[in-house]
Design an enzyme around this catalytic site. Structure first.
Site, PDB file in Angstrom:
ATOM      1  N   LEU A   1      -7.317  -4.354   0.286  1.00  0.00           N
ATOM      2  CA  LEU A   1      -8.088  -3.261   0.885  1.00  0.00           C
ATOM      3  C   LEU A   1      -8.093  -2.010   0.017  1.00  0.00           C
ATOM      4  O   LEU A   1      -8.996  -1.178   0.114  1.00  0.00           O
ATOM      5  CB  LEU A   1      -7.522  -2.914   2.270  1.00  0.00           C
ATOM      6  CG  LEU A   1      -7.578  -4.015   3.336  1.00  0.00           C
ATOM      7  CD1 LEU A   1      -6.919  -3.545   4.620  1.00  0.00           C
ATOM      8  CD2 LEU A   1      -9.021  -4.440   3.599  1.00  0.00           C
ATOM      9  N   GLY A   2      -7.074  -1.875  -0.818  1.00  0.00           N
ATOM     10  CA  GLY A   2      -6.992  -0.689  -1.675  1.00  0.00           C
ATOM     11  C   GLY A   2      -5.681  -0.684  -2.434  1.00  0.00           C
ATOM     12  O   GLY A   2      -4.791  -1.489  -2.169  1.00  0.00           O
TER      13      GLY A   2
ATOM     14  N   LYS B   1       0.904  -2.609   3.600  1.00  0.00           N
ATOM     15  CA  LYS B   1       1.113  -1.848   2.369  1.00  0.00           C
ATOM     16  C   LYS B   1       2.327  -2.421   1.647  1.00  0.00           C
ATOM     17  O   LYS B   1       3.432  -2.438   2.191  1.00  0.00           O
ATOM     18  CB  LYS B   1       1.343  -0.369   2.713  1.00  0.00           C
ATOM     19  CG  LYS B   1       1.414   0.563   1.517  1.00  0.00           C
ATOM     20  CD  LYS B   1       1.505   2.015   2.006  1.00  0.00           C
ATOM     21  CE  LYS B   1       1.471   2.996   0.861  1.00  0.00           C
ATOM     22  NZ  LYS B   1       1.500   4.403   1.356  1.00  0.00           N
TER      23      LYS B   1
ATOM     24  N   GLY C   1      -2.759   2.032  -4.791  1.00  0.00           N
ATOM     25  CA  GLY C   1      -2.326   3.313  -5.328  1.00  0.00           C
ATOM     26  C   GLY C   1      -1.491   3.082  -6.568  1.00  0.00           C
ATOM     27  O   GLY C   1      -1.469   1.973  -7.120  1.00  0.00           O
ATOM     28  N   ALA C   2      -0.775   4.118  -7.009  1.00  0.00           N
ATOM     29  CA  ALA C   2       0.009   4.021  -8.242  1.00  0.00           C
ATOM     30  C   ALA C   2       1.107   2.963  -8.138  1.00  0.00           C
ATOM     31  O   ALA C   2       1.379   2.248  -9.105  1.00  0.00           O
ATOM     32  CB  ALA C   2       0.613   5.384  -8.564  1.00  0.00           C
ATOM     33  N   PHE C   3       1.742   2.859  -6.970  1.00  0.00           N
ATOM     34  CA  PHE C   3       2.870   1.937  -6.822  1.00  0.00           C
ATOM     35  C   PHE C   3       2.685   0.959  -5.668  1.00  0.00           C
ATOM     36  O   PHE C   3       3.623   0.266  -5.301  1.00  0.00           O
ATOM     37  CB  PHE C   3       4.171   2.723  -6.591  1.00  0.00           C
ATOM     38  CG  PHE C   3       4.395   3.818  -7.583  1.00  0.00           C
ATOM     39  CD1 PHE C   3       4.735   3.522  -8.898  1.00  0.00           C
ATOM     40  CD2 PHE C   3       4.258   5.145  -7.220  1.00  0.00           C
ATOM     41  CE1 PHE C   3       4.938   4.529  -9.821  1.00  0.00           C
ATOM     42  CE2 PHE C   3       4.459   6.163  -8.132  1.00  0.00           C
ATOM     43  CZ  PHE C   3       4.798   5.855  -9.450  1.00  0.00           C
TER      44      PHE C   3
ATOM     45  N   ASP D   1      -0.263  18.010   4.599  1.00  0.00           N
ATOM     46  CA  ASP D   1      -1.403  17.643   3.747  1.00  0.00           C
ATOM     47  C   ASP D   1      -2.582  17.169   4.595  1.00  0.00           C
ATOM     48  O   ASP D   1      -3.212  16.159   4.284  1.00  0.00           O
ATOM     49  CB  ASP D   1      -0.985  16.562   2.742  1.00  0.00           C
ATOM     50  CG  ASP D   1      -1.974  16.431   1.576  1.00  0.00           C
ATOM     51  OD1 ASP D   1      -2.685  17.418   1.285  1.00  0.00           O
ATOM     52  OD2 ASP D   1      -2.032  15.355   0.961  1.00  0.00           O
TER      53      ASP D   1
END
EC number: 2.7.11.18
Length: 295
Positions: free
Chosen positions: A14-15, A37, A17-19, A130
């Site tokens: 699905l996607g 994840k 990131g960096a790690f 955030d």
């Protein structure tokens, strides 16, 4: 075969990131689908590992309909697996633009749910730090008003007397007390909600400039306006709500409880139509200039 692989079938990616990589996962028994994840622990730096631990600790604590839920956690020597609630609606602002237009009452409904979730977090002494459009996801493609807060990577669990001093967040949404480096608390999230509400109602941010320092200068003074061309059809209650959030003096800024009791959130039935042309332009521009403060 790992424990998580015994329970869940991993489908498409699905996607990433960096790690980490996020997969669509399906429980082999119930056929229920989740977002899983997968984090490669060996590649984590110390700062990222610390943030990850905080994120997991927070996700374990929370249970709110407008916050993405952690269902299960699997920890192996090499990898960490977070089995998360699957949300399929995409980013809030993207879907609003796709829809074409919506009403002021729709905006108030969305903001009410965001404030409710943030108030719940603050009750647990959790500060998100955030809040921004990318972290506001729609739970399904069918309902453009069912929103969920995601990404607790910069969040903190705070003690009653602890004042945070680490600069973090995203430039357009960061509160003045963060930039002043004098310490800050839960009020930073309420400032961010003020910025998000402003954009929801007109399609562009209250603070903008050619450089990040220019944006920060405006934020430090709460220097913003409601241009008549874009705000003429918006209610005075909406402007008052924003005005009580985008306040430099944190003692005068609405907290989540007071925000939920504000007239704009309590009884908004305005059918004023909000055009999304400016928001579409803002999304394109935002994607070009994604910049983060040092965490």
């Amino acid at each position: 075969m790992t424990e998580v692989e015994k329970i869940y079938e991993f489908k498409e990616e699905l996607g990433r990131g960096a790690f980490s990589i996020v997969y669509l996962g399906e429980n082999k028994q119930t056929k229920q689908r989740y977002a899983i994840k997968v984090i490669n622990k060996s590649e984590l730096g110390k700062d990222y590992e610390k943030n990850l631990k905080m994120e997991v600790d927070i996700l374990k604590k929370v249970n709110h309909p407008n916050i993405i839920a952690l269902k299960e956690l699997f920890d192996t020597p090499e990898k960490l697996y977070l089995v998360m609630e699957l949300v399929t609606g995409g980013e809030l602002f993207d879907k609003i633009v796709e829809k074409g237009s919506y009403s002021e009452a729709d905006a108030a409904n969305l903001v009410k749910k965001i404030v409710s979730a943030v108030g719940y977090l603050h009750g647990l002494n959790i500060v998100h730090r955030d809040l921004k459009p990318e972290n506001l996801l729609l739970k399904s493609k069918e309902n453009h008003l069912e929103v969920a807060i995601a990404d607790f990577g910069l969040s903190k669990i705070i003690g009653q007397t602890l004042v945070m001093q680490t600069a973090c967040g995203t430039p357009s949404y960061v509160a003045p007390e963060v930039l002043n480096a004098t310490g800050y608390d839960k009020e930073v999230d309420m400032w961010s909600i003020g910025v998000i509400t402003y954009i929801l109602l007109c399609g562009f941010p209250p603070f903008y400039g050619d450089t990040v320092p220019e944006i920060f200068e405006q934020i430090m003074e709460a220097n913003y306006e409601f241009p008549e061309e874009y705000w003429g059809g918006i209610s005075k209650e909406a402007k008052d709500f924003i005005g009580k959030l985008l306040v430099v003096d944190v003692s005068k800024r609405l907290n989540a409880t007071n925000a939920l009791n504000h007239p704009w959130l309590k009884s908004n039935n305005s059918n004023n139509t909000i055009d999304t042309v400016k928001m579409k332009e803002y999304i394109v521009e935002r994607q070009k200039t994604q910049t983060k403060l040092v965490n």
